[in-house]
Design a protein around this motif. Structure first.
Motif, PDB file in Angstrom:
ATOM      1  N   ARG A 241      26.417 -29.885 -31.481  1.00 32.58           N
ATOM      2  CA  ARG A 241      27.755 -29.689 -30.883  1.00 32.58           C
ATOM      3  C   ARG A 241      28.241 -28.308 -31.608  1.00 32.58           C
ATOM      4  NH1 ARG A 241      28.008 -35.128 -30.258  1.00 32.58           N
ATOM      5  NH2 ARG A 241      29.217 -35.951 -28.404  1.00 32.58           N
ATOM      6  N   ALA A 244      34.156 -24.975 -28.967  1.00 34.39           N
ATOM      7  CA  ALA A 244      34.248 -24.916 -27.111  1.00 34.39           C
ATOM      8  C   ALA A 244      33.954 -23.579 -26.849  1.00 34.39           C
ATOM      9  CB  ALA A 244      35.389 -25.526 -26.761  1.00 34.39           C
ATOM     10  N   ASP A 265      29.181 -31.056 -23.374  1.00 37.77           N
ATOM     11  CA  ASP A 265      29.744 -31.188 -24.811  1.00 37.77           C
ATOM     12  C   ASP A 265      28.714 -30.954 -25.907  1.00 37.77           C
ATOM     13  OD1 ASP A 265      28.664 -33.757 -24.211  1.00 37.77           O
ATOM     14  OD2 ASP A 265      29.804 -34.835 -25.745  1.00 37.77           O
ATOM     15  N   ARG A 266      27.551 -30.861 -25.647  1.00 39.58           N
ATOM     16  CA  ARG A 266      26.376 -30.808 -26.700  1.00 39.58           C
ATOM     17  C   ARG A 266      25.219 -30.373 -26.170  1.00 39.58           C
ATOM     18  NH1 ARG A 266      26.930 -35.793 -24.894  1.00 39.58           N
ATOM     19  NH2 ARG A 266      25.324 -37.648 -24.874  1.00 39.58           N
TER      20      ARG A 266
END
Length: 312
Positions: A241, A244, A265-266
């Motif tokens: 991760r 953002a 998200d990853r």
């Protein structure tokens, strides 16, 4: 012809089809379920799992191909087959106005079993389902896990050779799920053949000897859970991760991992050694917010084969 079915195959489908008008739900699938094994049907919504299970349970006629259950054609021997199998539907259909014991006894009488035999069988099955202390309680007072155990117990009242379970643990908490897994394992140890549909990949890994992955009415893959993981995934997965606002994209890792998947998200990086891959990632100057090394799972296989698009 029945002679074409291997003696150990308790269920066999050849070019099996199911259509509703012009809509093909099951599109010519081939499979065999061996006696005494736990066999799984996996697939997203609309894949054809439930339609296949309904054909095997002799409540929905096939549209084409061949189907043999216990060596018999359900078109000719449907009632006889139904008397020798047990069915656990996706939704519990117990009689809420009857007690636990009465649900078992009334259902057993449908098979023409004597009152004395059904009474003894009900006592045995309540112990199996850990419901002996609730024998005289009405079903409506039971928890979801208890109702599910009772539904499975009821499916065993006729001592079936084959039990079909459609999403047996959906909606249950982890404790109830594991207790049901234990009970299903007991059935396997007793030589009962089980066919399961499930959305839980860990459940399929725990229970199934073999399984097929269905999508769009066709078989995408077949094998043991371990075989499918080895064939369609890697031994381990590294999950990364980043912030953002990071400009990172999957191509940054193409030279490091066997396969890279970018999620919202990853990032998922597939490798035979997650720790070594993580070392290479750090050495290449990447600094993720968090990282996780885990073993590859049947879920990775399932999502690779069927995609991550939501199916309603």
């Amino acid at each position: 012809m029945e002679a074409d079915i291997p003696p150990s195959a308790i269920v066999s489908g050849k070019a099996l089809e199911k259509r509703f008008g012009d809509f093909e739900v099951v599109r010519g699938i081939d499979f065999e379920v061996q006696s005494g094994e736990v066999f799984g049907f996996l697939g997203p919504n609309g894949a054809g799992k439930s339609s296949t299970m309904r054909m095997i349970s002799c409540v929905s006629p096939r549209s084409g191909g061949d189907l043999r259950i216990l060596g018999m054609d359900p078109r000719d021997r449907g009632p006889y087959i139904r008397a020798r199998i047990g069915v656990v539907p996706q939704q519990d259909n117990l009689d809420n106005e009857l007690t636990v014991r009465e649900n078992l006894i009334v259902y057993g009488r449908y098979f023409g079993l004597s009152r004395a035999h059904v009474a003894d069988k009900a006592t045995e099955l309540m112990e199996f389902a850990r419901l002996s202390d609730r024998a005289n309680d009405h079903v409506e007072s039971l928890s979801g896990g208890m109702k599910r155990r009772l539904t499975i117990a009821r499916a065993l009242v006729n001592d079936p050779e084959l039990v079909l379970l459609d999403e047996p643990t959906t909606g249950l908490d982890p404790q109830a799920r594991h207790l049901l897994w234990e009970r299903l394992y007991q059935l396997k140890q007793a030589g009962v053949t089980l066919i399961i549909t499930t959305h839980y990949m860990d459940e399929a890994e725990q229970l199934c000897d073999r399984l097929i992955v269905l999508d769009g009415g066709r078989i995408l893959a077949e094998g043991t859970p371990a075989d499918l993981i080895a064939r369609y995934s890697s031994r381990e997965v590294v999950e990364l991760r980043f912030p953002a606002d990071s400009p990172m994209d999957r191509t940054a890792f193409d030279d490091l991992a066997e396969r890279v998947e970018a999620l919202p998200d990853r990032f998922l990086l597939y490798s035979d050694s997650g720790e070594r891959l993580l070392d290479r990632i750090h050495a290449a100057g990447f600094h993720p917010l968090s990282s996780l090394v885990r073993r590859s799972s049947l879920e990775d296989v399932f999502l690779r084969l069927t995609g991550r698009k939501l199916v309603d």
